[in-house]
Design a protein around this motif. Structure first.
Motif, PDB file in Angstrom:
ATOM      1  N   PRO A 189      13.597 -34.609 -49.556  1.00  0.00           N
ATOM      2  CA  PRO A 189      12.335 -35.254 -49.147  1.00  0.00           C
ATOM      3  C   PRO A 189      11.321 -35.346 -50.292  1.00  0.00           C
ATOM      4  CG  PRO A 189      12.919 -33.433 -47.668  1.00  0.00           C
ATOM      5  CD  PRO A 189      13.830 -33.348 -48.837  1.00  0.00           C
ATOM      6  N   ARG A 190      11.639 -34.754 -51.443  1.00  0.00           N
ATOM      7  CA  ARG A 190      10.717 -34.865 -52.578  1.00  0.00           C
ATOM      8  C   ARG A 190      10.821 -36.245 -53.245  1.00  0.00           C
ATOM      9  NH1 ARG A 190      11.993 -30.582 -56.630  1.00  0.00           N
ATOM     10  NH2 ARG A 190      14.076 -30.816 -55.768  1.00  0.00           N
ATOM     11  N   THR A 191      11.827 -37.012 -52.819  1.00  0.00           N
ATOM     12  CA  THR A 191      11.980 -38.367 -53.341  1.00  0.00           C
ATOM     13  C   THR A 191      11.776 -39.370 -52.211  1.00  0.00           C
ATOM     14  OG1 THR A 191      13.571 -37.634 -54.998  1.00  0.00           O
ATOM     15  CG2 THR A 191      13.605 -39.972 -54.443  1.00  0.00           C
ATOM     16  N   ALA A 192      11.070 -40.459 -52.483  1.00  0.00           N
ATOM     17  CA  ALA A 192      10.934 -41.534 -51.491  1.00  0.00           C
ATOM     18  C   ALA A 192      11.199 -42.866 -52.179  1.00  0.00           C
ATOM     19  CB  ALA A 192       9.533 -41.533 -50.880  1.00  0.00           C
ATOM     20  N   VAL A 193      12.011 -43.693 -51.529  1.00  0.00           N
ATOM     21  CA  VAL A 193      12.309 -45.015 -52.075  1.00  0.00           C
ATOM     22  C   VAL A 193      11.438 -46.043 -51.368  1.00  0.00           C
ATOM     23  CG1 VAL A 193      14.104 -46.716 -52.541  1.00  0.00           C
ATOM     24  CG2 VAL A 193      14.696 -44.279 -52.430  1.00  0.00           C
TER      25      VAL A 193
ATOM     26  N   ASP B  61       2.041 -34.569 -61.945  1.00  0.00           N
ATOM     27  CA  ASP B  61       1.939 -34.313 -60.513  1.00  0.00           C
ATOM     28  C   ASP B  61       2.884 -35.222 -59.739  1.00  0.00           C
ATOM     29  OD1 ASP B  61      -0.275 -32.342 -60.520  1.00  0.00           O
ATOM     30  OD2 ASP B  61      -1.327 -33.991 -61.503  1.00  0.00           O
ATOM     31  N   SER B  62       3.017 -36.463 -60.217  1.00  0.00           N
ATOM     32  CA  SER B  62       3.937 -37.399 -59.568  1.00  0.00           C
ATOM     33  C   SER B  62       4.630 -38.237 -60.631  1.00  0.00           C
ATOM     34  CB  SER B  62       3.207 -38.367 -58.641  1.00  0.00           C
ATOM     35  OG  SER B  62       2.381 -37.683 -57.746  1.00  0.00           O
ATOM     36  N   VAL B  63       5.833 -38.715 -60.283  1.00  0.00           N
ATOM     37  CA  VAL B  63       6.571 -39.609 -61.168  1.00  0.00           C
ATOM     38  C   VAL B  63       6.926 -40.860 -60.373  1.00  0.00           C
ATOM     39  CG1 VAL B  63       8.687 -39.898 -62.526  1.00  0.00           C
ATOM     40  CG2 VAL B  63       7.490 -37.690 -62.524  1.00  0.00           C
TER      41      VAL B  63
ATOM     42  N   ALA C 171      23.492 -43.857 -47.193  1.00  0.00           N
ATOM     43  CA  ALA C 171      23.689 -42.928 -48.309  1.00  0.00           C
ATOM     44  C   ALA C 171      22.797 -41.689 -48.185  1.00  0.00           C
ATOM     45  CB  ALA C 171      23.404 -43.647 -49.631  1.00  0.00           C
ATOM     46  N   LYS C 172      22.069 -41.573 -47.061  1.00  0.00           N
ATOM     47  CA  LYS C 172      21.198 -40.422 -46.797  1.00  0.00           C
ATOM     48  C   LYS C 172      20.112 -40.243 -47.861  1.00  0.00           C
ATOM     49  CE  LYS C 172      24.233 -37.732 -43.860  1.00  0.00           C
ATOM     50  NZ  LYS C 172      25.277 -38.773 -43.662  1.00  0.00           N
ATOM     51  N   LEU C 173      19.588 -41.354 -48.368  1.00  0.00           N
ATOM     52  CA  LEU C 173      18.467 -41.286 -49.308  1.00  0.00           C
ATOM     53  C   LEU C 173      17.202 -41.549 -48.498  1.00  0.00           C
ATOM     54  CD1 LEU C 173      20.287 -43.303 -52.049  1.00  0.00           C
ATOM     55  CD2 LEU C 173      19.432 -40.979 -52.356  1.00  0.00           C
ATOM     56  N   SER C 174      16.096 -40.869 -48.876  1.00  0.00           N
ATOM     57  CA  SER C 174      14.925 -41.019 -48.011  1.00  0.00           C
ATOM     58  C   SER C 174      14.103 -42.243 -48.370  1.00  0.00           C
ATOM     59  CB  SER C 174      14.067 -39.758 -47.991  1.00  0.00           C
ATOM     60  OG  SER C 174      13.935 -39.248 -49.288  1.00  0.00           O
ATOM     61  N   ILE C 175      13.875 -43.071 -47.367  1.00  0.00           N
ATOM     62  CA  ILE C 175      13.130 -44.307 -47.542  1.00  0.00           C
ATOM     63  C   ILE C 175      11.654 -44.020 -47.319  1.00  0.00           C
ATOM     64  CG2 ILE C 175      12.835 -46.680 -46.733  1.00  0.00           C
ATOM     65  CD1 ILE C 175      15.789 -46.366 -45.647  1.00  0.00           C
ATOM     66  N   GLY C 176      10.818 -44.532 -48.200  1.00  0.00           N
ATOM     67  CA  GLY C 176       9.381 -44.348 -48.049  1.00  0.00           C
ATOM     68  C   GLY C 176       8.779 -45.519 -47.301  1.00  0.00           C
ATOM     69  N   ALA C 177       7.890 -46.237 -47.960  1.00  0.00           N
ATOM     70  CA  ALA C 177       7.187 -47.330 -47.296  1.00  0.00           C
ATOM     71  C   ALA C 177       7.814 -48.674 -47.633  1.00  0.00           C
ATOM     72  CB  ALA C 177       5.729 -47.320 -47.732  1.00  0.00           C
ATOM     73  N   VAL C 178       7.572 -49.658 -46.757  1.00  0.00           N
ATOM     74  CA  VAL C 178       7.848 -51.047 -47.087  1.00  0.00           C
ATOM     75  C   VAL C 178       6.518 -51.639 -47.543  1.00  0.00           C
ATOM     76  CG1 VAL C 178       8.448 -53.317 -46.152  1.00  0.00           C
ATOM     77  CG2 VAL C 178       9.775 -51.297 -45.484  1.00  0.00           C
TER      78      VAL C 178
ATOM     79  N   ASP D  18       5.499 -38.332 -46.011  1.00  0.00           N
ATOM     80  CA  ASP D  18       4.666 -37.172 -46.309  1.00  0.00           C
ATOM     81  C   ASP D  18       4.284 -37.222 -47.786  1.00  0.00           C
ATOM     82  OD1 ASP D  18       3.380 -34.796 -46.574  1.00  0.00           O
ATOM     83  OD2 ASP D  18       4.890 -33.623 -45.496  1.00  0.00           O
ATOM     84  N   TRP D  19       3.137 -37.863 -48.034  1.00  0.00           N
ATOM     85  CA  TRP D  19       2.746 -38.143 -49.415  1.00  0.00           C
ATOM     86  C   TRP D  19       2.515 -36.887 -50.236  1.00  0.00           C
ATOM     87  CZ3 TRP D  19       3.470 -42.992 -50.945  1.00  0.00           C
ATOM     88  CH2 TRP D  19       3.511 -43.987 -49.964  1.00  0.00           C
ATOM     89  N   ASP D  20       2.244 -35.752 -49.571  1.00  0.00           N
ATOM     90  CA  ASP D  20       1.980 -34.525 -50.325  1.00  0.00           C
ATOM     91  C   ASP D  20       3.266 -33.890 -50.838  1.00  0.00           C
ATOM     92  OD1 ASP D  20      -0.698 -34.828 -49.910  1.00  0.00           O
ATOM     93  OD2 ASP D  20      -0.690 -33.675 -48.034  1.00  0.00           O
ATOM     94  N   VAL D  21       4.371 -34.194 -50.181  1.00  0.00           N
ATOM     95  CA  VAL D  21       5.640 -33.573 -50.553  1.00  0.00           C
ATOM     96  C   VAL D  21       6.365 -34.382 -51.624  1.00  0.00           C
ATOM     97  CG1 VAL D  21       7.943 -33.019 -49.686  1.00  0.00           C
ATOM     98  CG2 VAL D  21       5.927 -32.401 -48.338  1.00  0.00           C
TER      99      VAL D  21
END
Lengths: 387, 343
Positions: free
Chosen positions: B195-199, B150-152, B223-230, B11-14
């Motif tokens: 969910p505000r962080t994506a790896v 807006d994003s980091v 580790a329950k960290l949220s994975i974004g895209a490959v 969710d790129w907006d979050v």
């Protein structure tokens, strides 16, 4: 690939010379250091040397091909390798275990246990930025003490070392010293001050700062942390008797006769830039550089057919709507020729800066090297016996 | 039976904090830079952080070495801006101590006697708390009631260390059970674990990078960290058709046809030239087969996957914007995954 104005590096002569006792493969990450070390070790073993290869972090299938499935931090013989009395041993570095073993060897059991359980030790031995480099050197020192003297029935007479993928060229040479000075440093001495006879002098000199230091540390990290830290430092200090001395010995070992450095690179801008730093740094420190190993180089046996000419012909065929396969093959060839040209340009930059550095080139393999035959092919390519 | 769900979407907006990791040599700094540019499009302000002291961002954006200070490194046509910061753990510790304890001179004494070096290198997890802390701070930073960024984007350590690096809570457990470091770690974790962080994981279609990516996915999930895209970097489109690749791999391409084609194009059609072209085709076929196997392994990870093209002209400002464009398309249409390499 033709390497303009560079001397060929005779790797077989280097490996066959009984005076060569240690070969160190260094270079930036991702250039094939591990594969090079393994390929040279295998080649030397098949040319009659008794070789021990120390690898840092091999790809799984490469590790399996060397029978490196048991992670016990000691060299194991690779079965079925070696002719004319040659043999191949291989091991994979376990950095934490190597560190633990140093502690266990130098401290009586109770104290060793206390060190091993200390959170600061655990952090130092598993994540300190130079520990892997330092432990690789430590292990090399251990393996070397087991080197066969002439005629003796020792397991190996040549050690080939892969080095950790250092963040920068300097890490590898500096890590032992850095860890040494770190553990012998002023801050450590201050922490030790109350426990030492000469401690008062330090307390005096830094009396202004010391209160603030310990005060801040207890505030930020809690008093328990300071106690842990003091225990750790005291334990290390009494058991190790000077890390710096040890680091100096390691460093001297690298300069000793019989050691040969190979700088490993790939024909890519970053890798060659790093190779430049390595070559300069080795010269500065008086380390014996044998030459540059250039992995993953491309060549073509139809080099007289240029990229431009191929593309022009491909276009012509496509437009005429005939011989589609030939047109596409010409585009494949053009891509390769462009790659060859880029690589040649990069290598020329290196060789004009270091015309005296000999070079061995290994042809790019289409797939990852993960078996003994693949390693043999790389070794043969490097030694210049194919192509 | 319910329909088989596709890979979970990002969710790129979050997402406010994009962590970019990858094995060394896969181009994670390049992807971090391109992602920052992509996020800046539409008039946004983006900060990209590096934490390994390599000055990779300065090289990428072709600027002088970055100081420990936010610098604008790029603008995008519609008013978006990219800022970069090279985080230094020692400076961050001094800054932190000064902020909370008004250390002044004592801070300098700490640095002089090596306490700062010691603390940032050997105190378990402290270094990572300081580095991730800067990203946390940047995400929350506000000026005049408005978000500063807006994003980091965080150009993070390699996949082998990423889970440890982000899991600061566990890391400082041995160090600080109470106190300000513990509190700081807890605050950082509330962002990193949300969910505000994506790896995002950068890889190549090669054995070791995909293996490391698979390992990292397992560890991050644990580790329950949220994975974004490959993000599959440097994907090359093969010039041959699938059937031709198969034939090339088996050495069954029609020599006579190739020779006739060369002759028709006015090129030398001798045995050596034909054999060379066929050998190069066989080499390509082998590489494509390997890439296919690695791509299958990536698909099994069941993550949204973006393929970035190999830039034949090398990496420059134009190339970086081209990659940013690809990433932007990917973010806008997560279903339309570009699979450049699949014929």
């Amino acid at each position: 690939m033709a390497t303009p104005r560079s001397k060929p590096l005779d790797l077989d002569a280097l490996l066959d010379d009984a005076a060569t006792r240690i070969v160190i493969c260094c270079g930036s990450g991702g250039v094939g250091k591990t594969t090079t070390a393994a390929a040279l070790g295998l080649r030397a073993a098949e040319r009659g040397r008794k070789v021990c290869v120390l690898t840092i972090d091999p790809a799984r299938r490469l590790a399996q091909s060397l029978d490196l499935t048991a992670l016990d931090n000691t060299p194991r013989q690779v079965p079925g390798i070696g002719t004319d009395g040659g043999a191949l041993f291989a091991m994979m570095l376990d950095m934490k275990r190597t560190f633990d073993e140093i502690v266990e060897q130098h401290a009586e059991p109770g104290r060793a246990q206390a060190i091993l359980e200390n959170p600061f030790y655990q952090s130092l031995s598993s994540s300190f930025a130079g520990t892997q480099e330092y432990m690789a050197m430590e292990k090399l020192g251990q393996l070397r003490s087991e080197l066969a003297a002439d005629g003796a029935a020792q397991p190996w007479d040549l050690i080939v070392v892969d080095t950790p993928p250092s963040r920068s060229a300097l890490d590898f040479l500096d890590a032992p010293k850095r860890l040494g000075s770190f553990l012998d440093g002023r801050f450590i001495k201050i922490l030790l001050a109350p426990a030492k006879v000469g401690g008062r002098a330090y307390v005096k000199v830094f009396s202004a700062g010391l209160g603030a230091v310990t005060g801040v540390l207890s505030k930020v990290m809690g008093a328990q942390v300071l106690t842990d830290l003091q225990h750790f430092v005291t334990a290390l200090d009494t058991t190790f008797g000077g890390f710096r001395e040890r680091a100096d010995e390691t460093y001297a070992l690298l300069q000793a006769p019989g050691t040969a450095f190979l700088v490993v690179a790939a024909p890519e801008p970053d890798a060659l830039r790093e190779a430049t730093y390595f070559v300069e740094r080795l010269a500065q420190d008086g380390m014996p550089l044998a030459g540059l190993v250039l992995n993953r180089a491309h060549s073509s046996s139809a080099a007289d057919l240029s990229a431009d000419r191929s593309l022009g012909a491909a276009k012509q065929l496509t437009e005429s709507g005939t011989y589609g396969l030939t047109a596409r093959l010409l585009r494949v060839h053009a891509e390769r020729m462009q790659q060859v040209a880029r690589e040649r340009h990069l290598v020329r930059g290196f060789t004009s800066a270091f015309p005296g550095v000999a070079m061995a080139v290994a042809e790019a393999q289409a797939s990852d090297v993960h078996d003994l035959d693949g390693l043999r092919a790389v070794g043969a390519s490097l030694a210049g016996t194919v192509r | 039976m319910p329909p088989v769900p596709g890979p979970p979407e990002v969710d790129w907006d979050v997402v406010r904090l994009h962590v970019v990791t990858g094995k060394g040599g896969t181009g994670k700094t390049t992807v971090a830079g391109a992602l920052a540019l992509a996020l800046a499009a539409g008039g946004h302000r983006v900060l990209v952080l590096e934490v390994e002291g390599r000055q990779g961002l300065a090289q990428l954006f072709d600027t002088p070495p970055l100081p420990y200070e936010e610098r604008r490194v790029a603008v995008v046509p519609d008013g978006g801006e990219v800022f970069a910061l090279a985080v230094d753990a020692e400076e961050a510790l001094l800054e932190y101590l000064d902020l909370f304890y008004h250390l002044g001179r004592a801070g300098r004494v700490l640095k002089k006697i090596g306490a700062v070096d010691f603390a940032t290198t050997v105190a378990p997890g402290l270094r990572d708390v300081l580095l991730t802390g800067k990203a946390y701070e940047a995400v929350g930073k506000r000026k005049a009631g408005r978000r500063t960024y807006d994003s980091v984007v965080l150009d993070a350590p390699p996949t082998g260390r990423i889970t440890r690096f982000l899991n600061v809570n566990t890391e400082v457990a041995g160090l600080a059970r109470v106190g300000p470091i513990r509190n700081q770690a807890d605050s950082i974790m509330s962002l990193l674990g949300s969910p505000r962080t994506a790896v995002h994981l950068v890889t190549l279609l090669e054995e070791m990078p995909t293996q490391e990516t698979a390992d990292a996915v397992a560890e991050l999930t644990e580790a329950k960290l949220s994975i974004g895209a490959v993000v599959v970097n440097m994907v090359r489109r093969p010039q041959l058709r699938p059937a031709e690749l198969v034939a090339a791999g088996k050495g069954k391409l029609d020599r006579g046809d190739v020779a006739a084609g060369l002759e028709a194009a006015g090129l030398p059609a001798d045995e050596r030239t034909v054999a060379s072209l066929l050998a190069e085709a066989a080499h390509l076929a082998e590489r494509v087969a390997l890439e296919k196997r690695e791509r299958r392994r990536l698909v099994e990870l069941d993550r949204p996957t973006c393929e970035l093209p190999w830039l034949s002209g090398g990496m420059d400002a134009g190339g970086l914007h081209e990659l940013a464009g690809e990433l932007r398309r990917f973010m806008g249409h997560p279903d339309a995954i570009t699979r450049t390499g699949t014929p």
